[in-house]
Design a protein around this motif. Structure first.
Motif, PDB file in Angstrom:
ATOM      1  N   LYS A  92       0.820  -1.222   0.000  1.00  0.00           N
ATOM      2  CA  LYS A  92       0.000   0.000   0.000  1.00  0.00           C
ATOM      3  C   LYS A  92       0.852   1.268   0.000  1.00  0.00           C
ATOM      4  O   LYS A  92       0.328   2.360  -0.176  1.00  0.00           O
ATOM      5  N   LEU A  93       2.173   1.104   0.259  1.00  0.00           N
ATOM      6  CA  LEU A  93       3.095   2.243   0.353  1.00  0.00           C
ATOM      7  C   LEU A  93       2.689   3.206   1.465  1.00  0.00           C
ATOM      8  O   LEU A  93       2.819   4.424   1.353  1.00  0.00           O
ATOM      9  N   THR A  94       2.161   2.621   2.555  1.00  0.00           N
ATOM     10  CA  THR A  94       1.810   3.429   3.720  1.00  0.00           C
ATOM     11  C   THR A  94       2.681   2.995   4.893  1.00  0.00           C
ATOM     12  O   THR A  94       3.084   1.833   4.988  1.00  0.00           O
ATOM     13  N   GLY A  95       2.947   3.948   5.764  1.00  0.00           N
ATOM     14  CA  GLY A  95       3.779   3.641   6.911  1.00  0.00           C
ATOM     15  C   GLY A  95       3.328   4.399   8.136  1.00  0.00           C
ATOM     16  O   GLY A  95       2.452   5.271   8.077  1.00  0.00           O
ATOM     17  N   ARG A  96       3.943   4.045   9.239  1.00  0.00           N
ATOM     18  CA  ARG A  96       3.650   4.711  10.507  1.00  0.00           C
ATOM     19  C   ARG A  96       4.933   4.751  11.327  1.00  0.00           C
ATOM     20  O   ARG A  96       5.680   3.776  11.387  1.00  0.00           O
ATOM     21  N   ILE A  97       5.156   5.887  11.949  1.00  0.00           N
ATOM     22  CA  ILE A  97       6.283   6.047  12.869  1.00  0.00           C
ATOM     23  C   ILE A  97       5.695   6.288  14.252  1.00  0.00           C
ATOM     24  O   ILE A  97       4.849   7.166  14.428  1.00  0.00           O
ATOM     25  N   ASP A  98       6.119   5.482  15.222  1.00  0.00           N
ATOM     26  CA  ASP A  98       5.737   5.700  16.613  1.00  0.00           C
ATOM     27  C   ASP A  98       6.981   6.155  17.357  1.00  0.00           C
ATOM     28  O   ASP A  98       8.005   5.464  17.329  1.00  0.00           O
ATOM     29  N   THR A  99       6.891   7.308  18.000  1.00  0.00           N
ATOM     30  CA  THR A  99       8.035   7.900  18.682  1.00  0.00           C
ATOM     31  C   THR A  99       7.726   8.020  20.170  1.00  0.00           C
ATOM     32  O   THR A  99       6.728   8.626  20.552  1.00  0.00           O
ATOM     33  N   GLU A 100       8.589   7.420  20.980  1.00  0.00           N
ATOM     34  CA  GLU A 100       8.444   7.516  22.429  1.00  0.00           C
ATOM     35  C   GLU A 100       9.648   8.284  22.963  1.00  0.00           C
ATOM     36  O   GLU A 100      10.799   7.921  22.711  1.00  0.00           O
ATOM     37  N   ILE A 101       9.377   9.374  23.669  1.00  0.00           N
ATOM     38  CA  ILE A 101      10.439  10.172  24.276  1.00  0.00           C
ATOM     39  C   ILE A 101      10.443   9.819  25.756  1.00  0.00           C
ATOM     40  O   ILE A 101       9.473  10.086  26.458  1.00  0.00           O
ATOM     41  N   LYS A 102      11.528   9.174  26.204  1.00  0.00           N
ATOM     42  CA  LYS A 102      11.594   8.695  27.589  1.00  0.00           C
ATOM     43  C   LYS A 102      11.399   9.850  28.563  1.00  0.00           C
ATOM     44  O   LYS A 102      12.039  10.891  28.436  1.00  0.00           O
ATOM     45  N   GLY A 103      10.481   9.658  29.505  1.00  0.00           N
ATOM     46  CA  GLY A 103      10.256  10.651  30.544  1.00  0.00           C
ATOM     47  C   GLY A 103       9.310  11.771  30.163  1.00  0.00           C
ATOM     48  O   GLY A 103       8.913  12.556  31.008  1.00  0.00           O
ATOM     49  N   ALA A 104       8.957  11.864  28.885  1.00  0.00           N
ATOM     50  CA  ALA A 104       8.050  12.940  28.457  1.00  0.00           C
ATOM     51  C   ALA A 104       6.637  12.377  28.356  1.00  0.00           C
ATOM     52  O   ALA A 104       6.429  11.332  27.752  1.00  0.00           O
ATOM     53  N   PRO A 105       5.679  13.053  28.947  1.00  0.00           N
ATOM     54  CA  PRO A 105       4.298  12.551  28.972  1.00  0.00           C
ATOM     55  C   PRO A 105       3.559  12.854  27.674  1.00  0.00           C
ATOM     56  O   PRO A 105       2.504  13.469  27.665  1.00  0.00           O
ATOM     57  N   VAL A 106       4.146  12.444  26.568  1.00  0.00           N
ATOM     58  CA  VAL A 106       3.542  12.732  25.262  1.00  0.00           C
ATOM     59  C   VAL A 106       3.473  11.468  24.425  1.00  0.00           C
ATOM     60  O   VAL A 106       4.244  10.530  24.634  1.00  0.00           O
ATOM     61  N   LYS A 107       2.551  11.486  23.479  1.00  0.00           N
ATOM     62  CA  LYS A 107       2.462  10.423  22.485  1.00  0.00           C
ATOM     63  C   LYS A 107       2.681  11.084  21.127  1.00  0.00           C
ATOM     64  O   LYS A 107       2.083  12.126  20.837  1.00  0.00           O
ATOM     65  N   VAL A 108       3.530  10.485  20.325  1.00  0.00           N
ATOM     66  CA  VAL A 108       3.790  11.005  18.988  1.00  0.00           C
ATOM     67  C   VAL A 108       3.692   9.851  18.012  1.00  0.00           C
ATOM     68  O   VAL A 108       4.341   8.819  18.193  1.00  0.00           O
ATOM     69  N   PHE A 109       2.847  10.025  16.990  1.00  0.00           N
ATOM     70  CA  PHE A 109       2.875   9.065  15.891  1.00  0.00           C
ATOM     71  C   PHE A 109       2.671   9.808  14.588  1.00  0.00           C
ATOM     72  O   PHE A 109       2.099  10.897  14.554  1.00  0.00           O
ATOM     73  N   THR A 110       3.201   9.240  13.541  1.00  0.00           N
ATOM     74  CA  THR A 110       3.194   9.860  12.232  1.00  0.00           C
ATOM     75  C   THR A 110       2.711   8.846  11.217  1.00  0.00           C
ATOM     76  O   THR A 110       3.206   7.719  11.190  1.00  0.00           O
TER      77      THR A 110
END
Length: 166
Positions: A92-110
């Motif tokens: 499908k040429l689709t992707g996902r990046i999951d980013t975890e920053i240690k100690g930071a109370p955030v969720k990041v995904f792309t």
């Protein structure tokens, strides 16, 4: 709760989808990209590829370039430890990046979509940054989004150089 912060980004490449995908699914690309972007202690934690899927999970440390307000410094220090997983659906040429920053109370995904464009191709990214802390969450999301955008630009410039080798 802070509302999720989203922003779009388009990365243009002068090579065809197949070539860019070959780079995006090469373990050595990730090791080189992180090192060339100024990261240290780069380690591949997991890596798998079959005909239809690719996934790699890396851990690395890097300097935090964000001009952090005082309230954010207790969550994010001078440097950050990051665990990032990139996954691609090769059909499908689709992707996902999951980013975890240690100690930071955030969720990041792309979310990513690779498409032909002009003489080459483009990777369209939609970033999602969220913080579960009431009141300051929105401010922290904004600071982190700005930092991520700066790192993404560096990442892109490094990737353009690396792509020449594919």
């Amino acid at each position: 709760m802070g509302r999720d912060m989203k922003y779009d980004e388009r990365l243009d490449y002068d090579k065809p989808v197949e070539t860019v995908l070959r780079m995006y699914t090469d373990r050595s690309y990730f090791e080189r990209k992180y090192r060339d972007s100024g990261a240290w202690d780069v380690e591949v934690l997991e890596h798998e590829q079959n005909g239809k899927r690719f996934r790699i999970k890396c851990r690395f440390s890097m300097k935090s370039d964000a001009p952090l307000p005082d309230f954010a410094k207790k969550f994010i220090g001078e440097s950050v430890s990051v665990v990032q997983q990139d996954a691609w659906d090769l059909e499908k040429l689709t992707g996902r990046i999951d980013t975890e920053i240690k100690g930071a109370p955030v969720k990041v995904f792309t979310e990513m979509q690779l498409k032909p464009s002009g003489q080459g191709c483009a990777n369209h990214l939609v970033w999602n940054v969220s913080c579960g802390i009431p009141l300051i969450g929105g401010k922290l999301e904004k600071v982190l989004a700005e930092d991520l955008q700066a790192k993404s630009r560096t990442d892109y410039q490094v990737s353009l150089k690396i792509l020449r080798d594919y």
